[in-house]
Scaffold this motif. Structure first.
Motif, PDB file in Angstrom:
ATOM      1  N   ASP A 190      51.979  60.400  66.778  1.00 43.94           N
ATOM      2  CA  ASP A 190      53.305  59.785  66.730  1.00 43.94           C
ATOM      3  C   ASP A 190      54.399  60.850  66.772  1.00 43.94           C
ATOM      4  O   ASP A 190      55.416  60.686  67.454  1.00 43.94           O
ATOM      5  CB  ASP A 190      53.429  58.949  65.455  1.00 43.94           C
ATOM      6  CG  ASP A 190      54.728  58.149  65.399  1.00 43.94           C
ATOM      7  OD1 ASP A 190      54.947  57.343  66.317  1.00 43.94           O
ATOM      8  OD2 ASP A 190      55.503  58.345  64.447  1.00 43.94           O
ATOM      9  N   ALA A 191      54.184  61.959  66.086  1.00 43.74           N
ATOM     10  CA  ALA A 191      55.177  63.032  66.038  1.00 43.74           C
ATOM     11  C   ALA A 191      55.286  63.785  67.355  1.00 43.74           C
ATOM     12  O   ALA A 191      56.333  64.369  67.663  1.00 43.74           O
ATOM     13  CB  ALA A 191      54.843  64.008  64.905  1.00 43.74           C
ATOM     14  N   ASN A 192      54.206  63.787  68.165  1.00 44.83           N
ATOM     15  CA  ASN A 192      54.187  64.568  69.400  1.00 44.83           C
ATOM     16  C   ASN A 192      54.155  63.703  70.657  1.00 44.83           C
ATOM     17  O   ASN A 192      53.882  64.217  71.746  1.00 44.83           O
ATOM     18  CB  ASN A 192      52.978  65.501  69.391  1.00 44.83           C
ATOM     19  CG  ASN A 192      53.137  66.657  68.422  1.00 44.83           C
ATOM     20  OD1 ASN A 192      53.741  67.675  68.736  1.00 44.83           O
ATOM     21  ND2 ASN A 192      52.592  66.489  67.212  1.00 44.83           N
ATOM     22  N   ASP A 267      54.260  62.458  84.921  1.00 46.71           N
ATOM     23  CA  ASP A 267      54.703  61.095  84.644  1.00 46.71           C
ATOM     24  C   ASP A 267      53.733  60.338  83.741  1.00 46.71           C
ATOM     25  O   ASP A 267      54.020  59.215  83.329  1.00 46.71           O
ATOM     26  CB  ASP A 267      54.876  60.317  85.945  1.00 46.71           C
ATOM     27  CG  ASP A 267      56.183  60.643  86.647  1.00 46.71           C
ATOM     28  OD1 ASP A 267      56.983  61.408  86.068  1.00 46.71           O
ATOM     29  OD2 ASP A 267      56.412  60.136  87.764  1.00 46.71           O
ATOM     30  N   LEU A 268      52.575  60.933  83.437  1.00 44.72           N
ATOM     31  CA  LEU A 268      51.615  60.287  82.554  1.00 44.72           C
ATOM     32  C   LEU A 268      51.865  60.646  81.090  1.00 44.72           C
ATOM     33  O   LEU A 268      51.151  60.202  80.208  1.00 44.72           O
ATOM     34  CB  LEU A 268      50.190  60.667  82.953  1.00 44.72           C
ATOM     35  CG  LEU A 268      49.800  60.442  84.410  1.00 44.72           C
ATOM     36  CD1 LEU A 268      48.312  60.684  84.598  1.00 44.72           C
ATOM     37  CD2 LEU A 268      50.182  59.055  84.879  1.00 44.72           C
ATOM     38  N   ASP A 269      52.882  61.474  80.858  1.00 41.91           N
ATOM     39  CA  ASP A 269      53.251  61.858  79.500  1.00 41.91           C
ATOM     40  C   ASP A 269      54.410  60.985  79.029  1.00 41.91           C
ATOM     41  O   ASP A 269      55.167  60.443  79.829  1.00 41.91           O
ATOM     42  CB  ASP A 269      53.663  63.334  79.471  1.00 41.91           C
ATOM     43  CG  ASP A 269      53.989  63.814  78.063  1.00 41.91           C
ATOM     44  OD1 ASP A 269      53.293  63.384  77.119  1.00 41.91           O
ATOM     45  OD2 ASP A 269      54.937  64.600  77.909  1.00 41.91           O
ATOM     46  N   GLY A 270      54.539  60.852  77.720  1.00 39.76           N
ATOM     47  CA  GLY A 270      55.643  60.074  77.159  1.00 39.76           C
ATOM     48  C   GLY A 270      55.141  58.960  76.276  1.00 39.76           C
ATOM     49  O   GLY A 270      53.929  58.729  76.151  1.00 39.76           O
ATOM     50  N   THR A 271      56.054  58.248  75.675  1.00 40.89           N
ATOM     51  CA  THR A 271      55.687  57.142  74.792  1.00 40.89           C
ATOM     52  C   THR A 271      55.150  55.971  75.606  1.00 40.89           C
ATOM     53  O   THR A 271      55.294  55.915  76.835  1.00 40.89           O
ATOM     54  CB  THR A 271      56.909  56.662  73.992  1.00 40.89           C
ATOM     55  OG1 THR A 271      57.888  56.138  74.909  1.00 40.89           O
ATOM     56  CG2 THR A 271      57.527  57.804  73.203  1.00 40.89           C
ATOM     57  N   ARG A 272      54.557  55.028  74.924  1.00 36.20           N
ATOM     58  CA  ARG A 272      54.040  53.833  75.580  1.00 36.20           C
ATOM     59  C   ARG A 272      55.153  53.107  76.341  1.00 36.20           C
ATOM     60  O   ARG A 272      54.968  52.652  77.469  1.00 36.20           O
ATOM     61  CB  ARG A 272      53.416  52.904  74.535  1.00 36.20           C
ATOM     62  CG  ARG A 272      52.989  51.564  75.097  1.00 36.20           C
ATOM     63  CD  ARG A 272      52.416  50.637  74.026  1.00 36.20           C
ATOM     64  NE  ARG A 272      52.152  49.343  74.627  1.00 36.20           N
ATOM     65  CZ  ARG A 272      51.097  49.084  75.383  1.00 36.20           C
ATOM     66  NH1 ARG A 272      50.213  50.024  75.603  1.00 36.20           N
ATOM     67  NH2 ARG A 272      50.931  47.892  75.909  1.00 36.20           N
ATOM     68  N   GLU A 273      56.327  53.022  75.712  1.00 37.13           N
ATOM     69  CA  GLU A 273      57.455  52.329  76.325  1.00 37.13           C
ATOM     70  C   GLU A 273      57.878  53.015  77.627  1.00 37.13           C
ATOM     71  O   GLU A 273      58.190  52.358  78.632  1.00 37.13           O
ATOM     72  CB  GLU A 273      58.626  52.258  75.355  1.00 37.13           C
ATOM     73  CG  GLU A 273      58.421  51.358  74.145  1.00 37.13           C
ATOM     74  CD  GLU A 273      57.428  51.921  73.136  1.00 37.13           C
ATOM     75  OE1 GLU A 273      56.810  51.126  72.397  1.00 37.13           O
ATOM     76  OE2 GLU A 273      57.254  53.166  73.103  1.00 37.13           O
ATOM     77  N   MET A 274      57.884  54.348  77.620  1.00 36.55           N
ATOM     78  CA  MET A 274      58.257  55.107  78.812  1.00 36.55           C
ATOM     79  C   MET A 274      57.248  54.894  79.939  1.00 36.55           C
ATOM     80  O   MET A 274      57.631  54.717  81.111  1.00 36.55           O
ATOM     81  CB  MET A 274      58.363  56.592  78.470  1.00 36.55           C
ATOM     82  CG  MET A 274      59.500  56.939  77.524  1.00 36.55           C
ATOM     83  SD  MET A 274      59.385  58.624  76.868  1.00 36.55           S
ATOM     84  CE  MET A 274      59.562  59.592  78.369  1.00 36.55           C
ATOM     85  N   LEU A 275      55.960  54.885  79.604  1.00 42.05           N
ATOM     86  CA  LEU A 275      54.926  54.685  80.613  1.00 42.05           C
ATOM     87  C   LEU A 275      55.021  53.290  81.223  1.00 42.05           C
ATOM     88  O   LEU A 275      54.889  53.136  82.450  1.00 42.05           O
ATOM     89  CB  LEU A 275      53.540  54.915  80.001  1.00 42.05           C
ATOM     90  CG  LEU A 275      53.233  56.325  79.479  1.00 42.05           C
ATOM     91  CD1 LEU A 275      51.820  56.370  78.899  1.00 42.05           C
ATOM     92  CD2 LEU A 275      53.380  57.368  80.568  1.00 42.05           C
ATOM     93  N   LEU A 276      55.248  52.288  80.401  1.00 42.05           N
ATOM     94  CA  LEU A 276      55.385  50.926  80.898  1.00 42.05           C
ATOM     95  C   LEU A 276      56.598  50.790  81.800  1.00 42.05           C
ATOM     96  O   LEU A 276      56.561  50.088  82.826  1.00 42.05           O
ATOM     97  CB  LEU A 276      55.480  49.937  79.733  1.00 42.05           C
ATOM     98  CG  LEU A 276      54.167  49.576  79.030  1.00 42.05           C
ATOM     99  CD1 LEU A 276      54.435  48.739  77.787  1.00 42.05           C
ATOM    100  CD2 LEU A 276      53.246  48.818  79.997  1.00 42.05           C
ATOM    101  N   GLU A 277      57.698  51.437  81.437  1.00 41.66           N
ATOM    102  CA  GLU A 277      58.899  51.379  82.256  1.00 41.66           C
ATOM    103  C   GLU A 277      58.661  51.972  83.644  1.00 41.66           C
ATOM    104  O   GLU A 277      59.104  51.422  84.661  1.00 41.66           O
ATOM    105  CB  GLU A 277      60.037  52.134  81.558  1.00 41.66           C
ATOM    106  CG  GLU A 277      61.380  52.047  82.279  1.00 41.66           C
ATOM    107  CD  GLU A 277      62.498  52.738  81.532  1.00 41.66           C
ATOM    108  OE1 GLU A 277      63.546  52.981  82.140  1.00 41.66           O
ATOM    109  OE2 GLU A 277      62.316  53.038  80.319  1.00 41.66           O
TER     110      GLU A 277
END
Length: 282
Positions: A190-192, A267-277
Protein backbone atom coordinates in the motif's frame (compact mmCIF):
# COMPACT_ATOMS: atom_id res chain seq x y z
CA UNK A 1 4.53 -30.96 -26.22
CA UNK A 2 7.63 -32.20 -28.09
CA UNK A 3 7.78 -35.53 -29.96
CA UNK A 4 11.08 -37.15 -30.93
CA UNK A 5 11.52 -40.26 -33.08
CA UNK A 6 14.13 -42.44 -31.38
CA UNK A 7 15.24 -44.04 -34.64
CA UNK A 8 15.60 -40.99 -36.91
CA UNK A 9 16.10 -38.30 -34.27
CA UNK A 10 13.52 -36.03 -35.94
CA UNK A 11 11.57 -33.70 -33.67
CA UNK A 12 8.18 -32.05 -34.03
CA UNK A 13 5.70 -30.30 -31.78
CA UNK A 14 1.98 -30.77 -31.22
CA UNK A 15 0.74 -33.45 -33.63
CA UNK A 16 2.57 -36.15 -35.56
CA UNK A 17 3.44 -34.96 -39.08
CA UNK A 18 4.20 -37.06 -42.14
CA UNK A 19 2.63 -39.80 -44.24
CA UNK A 20 2.18 -43.41 -43.14
CA UNK A 21 4.59 -44.56 -45.85
CA UNK A 22 7.22 -42.03 -44.83
CA UNK A 23 7.03 -43.01 -41.17
CA UNK A 24 7.30 -46.72 -42.05
CA UNK A 25 10.29 -46.04 -44.27
CA UNK A 26 12.26 -43.72 -42.00
CA UNK A 27 11.10 -44.05 -38.39
CA UNK A 28 10.61 -47.72 -37.59
CA UNK A 29 13.36 -49.43 -35.61
CA UNK A 30 15.03 -52.72 -36.51
CA UNK A 31 12.10 -54.71 -35.05
CA UNK A 32 9.53 -52.73 -37.04
CA UNK A 33 8.34 -50.69 -34.06
CA UNK A 34 7.67 -46.96 -33.97
CA UNK A 35 9.08 -45.64 -30.69
CA UNK A 36 8.23 -42.05 -29.78
CA UNK A 37 9.77 -40.15 -26.88
CA UNK A 38 7.46 -37.50 -25.47
CA UNK A 39 8.67 -34.55 -23.39
CA UNK A 40 6.12 -32.49 -21.51
CA UNK A 41 6.98 -29.25 -19.70
CA UNK A 42 4.50 -27.84 -17.20
CA UNK A 43 4.71 -24.61 -15.18
CA UNK A 44 2.45 -23.20 -12.51
CA UNK A 45 2.38 -19.81 -10.87
CA UNK A 46 0.27 -18.34 -8.10
CA UNK A 47 1.22 -14.90 -9.32
CA UNK A 48 -0.87 -14.94 -12.49
CA UNK A 49 0.77 -12.08 -14.37
CA UNK A 50 4.38 -13.01 -15.12
CA UNK A 51 7.14 -10.45 -15.37
CA UNK A 52 8.38 -10.56 -18.97
CA UNK A 53 11.90 -11.63 -19.73
CA UNK A 54 14.09 -8.63 -20.59
CA UNK A 55 17.01 -8.82 -22.96
CA UNK A 56 20.04 -6.51 -22.54
CA UNK A 57 20.41 -3.70 -25.07
CA UNK A 58 23.99 -3.73 -26.44
CA UNK A 59 24.30 0.07 -26.58
CA UNK A 60 23.28 0.44 -22.92
CA UNK A 61 25.65 -2.35 -21.87
CA UNK A 62 28.50 -0.56 -23.67
CA UNK A 63 27.58 2.70 -21.93
CA UNK A 64 27.57 0.91 -18.57
CA UNK A 65 31.07 -0.42 -19.19
CA UNK A 66 32.39 3.07 -19.97
CA UNK A 67 30.24 5.16 -17.64
CA UNK A 68 33.07 5.86 -15.17
CA UNK A 69 34.92 7.67 -17.93
CA UNK A 70 32.04 9.16 -19.91
CA UNK A 71 29.29 9.72 -17.31
CA UNK A 72 28.18 13.34 -16.96
CA UNK A 73 26.40 13.08 -13.57
CA UNK A 74 27.71 11.91 -10.20
CA UNK A 75 25.36 10.58 -7.53
CA UNK A 76 26.73 10.09 -4.03
CA UNK A 77 25.07 7.45 -1.85
CA UNK A 78 26.34 7.07 1.71
CA UNK A 79 29.78 8.32 0.72
CA UNK A 80 30.13 6.24 -2.46
CA UNK A 81 30.12 8.02 -5.84
CA UNK A 82 28.29 6.62 -8.87
CA UNK A 83 28.99 8.07 -12.31
CA UNK A 84 25.91 8.03 -14.54
CA UNK A 85 24.81 9.14 -17.99
CA UNK A 86 21.99 11.68 -17.74
CA UNK A 87 20.46 10.44 -21.02
CA UNK A 88 20.05 6.96 -19.58
CA UNK A 89 18.58 7.91 -16.21
CA UNK A 90 16.21 10.40 -17.88
CA UNK A 91 14.47 7.40 -19.48
CA UNK A 92 15.21 4.54 -17.09
CA UNK A 93 14.93 6.35 -13.73
CA UNK A 94 13.13 9.66 -14.36
CA UNK A 95 12.60 10.50 -10.70
CA UNK A 96 16.35 10.29 -10.12
CA UNK A 97 16.93 12.44 -13.20
CA UNK A 98 14.55 15.11 -11.86
CA UNK A 99 16.55 15.16 -8.63
CA UNK A 100 19.75 15.86 -10.57
CA UNK A 101 18.07 18.73 -12.44
CA UNK A 102 16.82 20.23 -9.20
CA UNK A 103 20.30 19.93 -7.71
CA UNK A 104 21.69 21.90 -10.67
CA UNK A 105 19.07 24.62 -10.22
CA UNK A 106 19.62 24.93 -6.47
CA UNK A 107 23.42 24.79 -6.54
CA UNK A 108 25.12 28.11 -7.34
CA UNK A 109 28.58 26.56 -7.13
CA UNK A 110 29.34 25.62 -10.76
CA UNK A 111 32.00 23.11 -9.67
CA UNK A 112 29.32 20.97 -7.98
CA UNK A 113 26.46 21.38 -10.44
CA UNK A 114 26.71 17.77 -11.67
CA UNK A 115 26.99 16.15 -8.24
CA UNK A 116 23.89 14.91 -6.43
CA UNK A 117 24.28 13.76 -2.84
CA UNK A 118 21.40 11.52 -1.76
CA UNK A 119 20.65 12.05 1.90
CA UNK A 120 18.18 9.23 2.35
CA UNK A 121 18.51 6.68 5.12
CA UNK A 122 16.33 4.22 3.15
CA UNK A 123 18.76 4.04 0.20
CA UNK A 124 21.76 1.75 0.57
CA UNK A 125 24.82 1.54 -1.63
CA UNK A 126 24.02 -2.11 -2.38
CA UNK A 127 20.45 -1.44 -3.51
CA UNK A 128 21.42 1.63 -5.54
CA UNK A 129 24.25 -0.24 -7.25
CA UNK A 130 21.90 -3.10 -8.15
CA UNK A 131 19.37 -0.64 -9.59
CA UNK A 132 22.00 1.11 -11.71
CA UNK A 133 23.32 -2.19 -13.06
CA UNK A 134 19.77 -3.29 -13.89
CA UNK A 135 18.79 -0.15 -15.80
CA UNK A 136 21.91 -0.37 -17.98
CA UNK A 137 22.28 -4.15 -18.44
CA UNK A 138 18.96 -5.72 -17.35
CA UNK A 139 20.98 -7.89 -14.99
CA UNK A 140 18.58 -9.23 -12.37
CA UNK A 141 19.77 -8.74 -8.78
CA UNK A 142 20.48 -11.63 -6.44
CA UNK A 143 17.81 -11.61 -3.73
CA UNK A 144 18.99 -12.76 -0.31
CA UNK A 145 15.82 -12.45 1.75
CA UNK A 146 12.53 -10.55 2.14
CA UNK A 147 14.23 -7.52 3.71
CA UNK A 148 16.63 -7.26 0.78
CA UNK A 149 13.80 -7.63 -1.73
CA UNK A 150 11.77 -4.86 -0.08
CA UNK A 151 14.82 -2.59 0.00
CA UNK A 152 15.36 -3.08 -3.74
CA UNK A 153 11.69 -2.47 -4.54
CA UNK A 154 11.60 0.66 -2.40
CA UNK A 155 14.74 2.00 -4.08
CA UNK A 156 13.35 1.32 -7.57
CA UNK A 157 10.05 2.96 -6.66
CA UNK A 158 11.73 6.02 -5.15
CA UNK A 159 13.81 6.78 -8.24
CA UNK A 160 11.31 5.77 -10.91
CA UNK A 161 12.92 2.55 -12.16
CA UNK A 162 9.55 0.99 -12.94
CA UNK A 163 10.79 -2.18 -14.60
CA UNK A 164 12.89 -3.18 -11.59
CA UNK A 165 10.01 -2.32 -9.28
CA UNK A 166 7.64 -4.62 -11.18
CA UNK A 167 10.20 -7.40 -11.17
CA UNK A 168 10.76 -7.08 -7.41
CA UNK A 169 7.01 -7.06 -6.82
CA UNK A 170 6.73 -10.40 -8.65
CA UNK A 171 9.67 -11.82 -6.66
CA UNK A 172 8.13 -10.88 -3.31
CA UNK A 173 4.77 -12.41 -4.26
CA UNK A 174 6.30 -15.66 -5.45
CA UNK A 175 9.02 -16.13 -2.82
CA UNK A 176 8.17 -14.29 0.38
CA UNK A 177 4.38 -14.01 0.67
CA UNK A 178 3.00 -16.30 3.38
CA UNK A 179 0.40 -16.17 6.17
CA UNK A 180 3.11 -14.92 8.52
CA UNK A 181 4.16 -12.05 6.25
CA UNK A 182 0.87 -11.25 4.47
CA UNK A 183 -0.29 -8.40 6.72
CA UNK A 184 3.06 -6.59 6.79
CA UNK A 185 3.46 -7.01 3.03
CA UNK A 186 -0.04 -5.62 2.51
CA UNK A 187 1.08 -2.49 4.38
CA UNK A 188 4.31 -2.34 2.39
CA UNK A 189 2.44 -2.75 -0.90
CA UNK A 190 0.00 0.00 0.00
CA UNK A 191 2.85 2.39 0.84
CA UNK A 192 4.70 1.66 -2.43
CA UNK A 193 1.74 1.43 -4.85
CA UNK A 194 2.19 -2.29 -5.60
CA UNK A 195 -1.34 -3.44 -6.49
CA UNK A 196 -0.44 -7.05 -7.36
CA UNK A 197 1.40 -7.57 -4.09
CA UNK A 198 -1.41 -5.86 -2.20
CA UNK A 199 -4.13 -7.99 -3.79
CA UNK A 200 -2.12 -11.20 -3.35
CA UNK A 201 -1.46 -10.35 0.31
CA UNK A 202 -5.18 -9.74 0.84
CA UNK A 203 -5.95 -13.14 -0.68
CA UNK A 204 -3.54 -14.83 1.73
CA UNK A 205 -5.07 -12.93 4.65
CA UNK A 206 -8.60 -13.99 3.70
CA UNK A 207 -7.57 -17.65 3.38
CA UNK A 208 -5.55 -17.71 6.62
CA UNK A 209 -7.35 -15.19 8.81
CA UNK A 210 -6.76 -16.90 12.16
CA UNK A 211 -3.00 -17.12 11.60
CA UNK A 212 -2.69 -13.64 10.10
CA UNK A 213 -4.50 -11.97 13.02
CA UNK A 214 -1.80 -13.23 15.39
CA UNK A 215 1.02 -11.48 13.51
CA UNK A 216 2.53 -8.10 14.34
CA UNK A 217 1.72 -6.91 10.84
CA UNK A 218 -2.01 -7.35 11.41
CA UNK A 219 -1.87 -5.10 14.46
CA UNK A 220 -0.47 -2.38 12.19
CA UNK A 221 -3.24 -3.01 9.64
CA UNK A 222 -5.82 -2.46 12.38
CA UNK A 223 -4.20 0.91 13.10
CA UNK A 224 -4.80 2.01 9.51
CA UNK A 225 -8.57 2.62 9.07
CA UNK A 226 -8.27 3.29 5.33
CA UNK A 227 -6.38 0.07 4.60
CA UNK A 228 -8.60 -1.96 6.91
CA UNK A 229 -11.69 -0.65 5.09
CA UNK A 230 -10.13 -1.62 1.75
CA UNK A 231 -9.46 -5.10 3.05
CA UNK A 232 -13.03 -5.51 4.36
CA UNK A 233 -14.47 -4.38 1.02
CA UNK A 234 -12.16 -6.70 -0.90
CA UNK A 235 -13.06 -9.64 1.37
CA UNK A 236 -16.83 -9.12 1.43
CA UNK A 237 -17.56 -7.44 -1.92
CA UNK A 238 -14.88 -7.49 -4.60
CA UNK A 239 -13.63 -11.02 -4.00
CA UNK A 240 -17.11 -12.53 -4.07
CA UNK A 241 -17.95 -13.25 -7.68
CA UNK A 242 -21.41 -12.16 -8.74
CA UNK A 243 -22.10 -9.76 -5.87
CA UNK A 244 -21.28 -6.60 -7.83
CA UNK A 245 -22.85 -5.08 -10.93
CA UNK A 246 -19.66 -5.60 -12.94
CA UNK A 247 -17.26 -8.52 -12.76
CA UNK A 248 -14.25 -7.87 -10.53
CA UNK A 249 -10.99 -7.70 -12.47
CA UNK A 250 -7.87 -8.95 -10.73
CA UNK A 251 -4.63 -6.99 -11.07
CA UNK A 252 -3.16 -9.89 -13.04
CA UNK A 253 -5.99 -9.79 -15.58
CA UNK A 254 -5.77 -5.99 -15.92
CA UNK A 255 -2.01 -6.12 -16.54
CA UNK A 256 -2.39 -8.93 -19.07
CA UNK A 257 -5.04 -6.94 -20.96
CA UNK A 258 -2.92 -3.78 -20.94
CA UNK A 259 0.04 -5.74 -22.24
CA UNK A 260 -2.07 -7.24 -25.05
CA UNK A 261 -3.19 -3.72 -25.99
CA UNK A 262 0.43 -2.76 -26.50
CA UNK A 263 1.03 -0.68 -23.38
CA UNK A 264 4.68 -0.36 -22.36
CA UNK A 265 5.86 -1.99 -19.15
CA UNK A 266 5.80 1.39 -17.37
CA UNK A 267 2.00 1.54 -17.84
CA UNK A 268 1.61 -1.63 -15.76
CA UNK A 269 2.73 0.25 -12.64
CA UNK A 270 0.44 2.32 -10.43
CA UNK A 271 -2.57 1.88 -8.22
CA UNK A 272 -5.51 -0.31 -9.15
CA UNK A 273 -7.53 2.81 -10.02
CA UNK A 274 -4.80 4.05 -12.37
CA UNK A 275 -4.56 0.69 -14.15
CA UNK A 276 -8.32 0.51 -14.63
CA UNK A 277 -8.39 4.05 -16.01
CA UNK A 278 -5.74 3.14 -18.61
CA UNK A 279 -7.67 0.01 -19.55
CA UNK A 280 -11.00 1.81 -19.83
CA UNK A 281 -9.50 4.54 -22.01
CA UNK A 282 -9.32 2.06 -24.92
Amino acid sequence: MLFRSRSSGLEWAGTILGTREGIIEKDLDEDGRLVIEVGIAMTTSDYGWSFPRMEPEPTLVAMYNSVNELGDVTVVVDGESFKLDSRVIAIQAPALYEMTLKEEEDNDDNSNRDVLVLRDDDTSQTAFRAMIKFLYTRSLPTINDEKHAKLLLGTANRYGCVELKLYMESVIVERFLSPGSAASLMLFADANSCPQLKESAMDVCVSNMATVMETKGWKSVEESPALLNQFIRYHHVDRRAGTTATEYKTISSIRIELKKLGHPLADLDGTREMLLERLESH
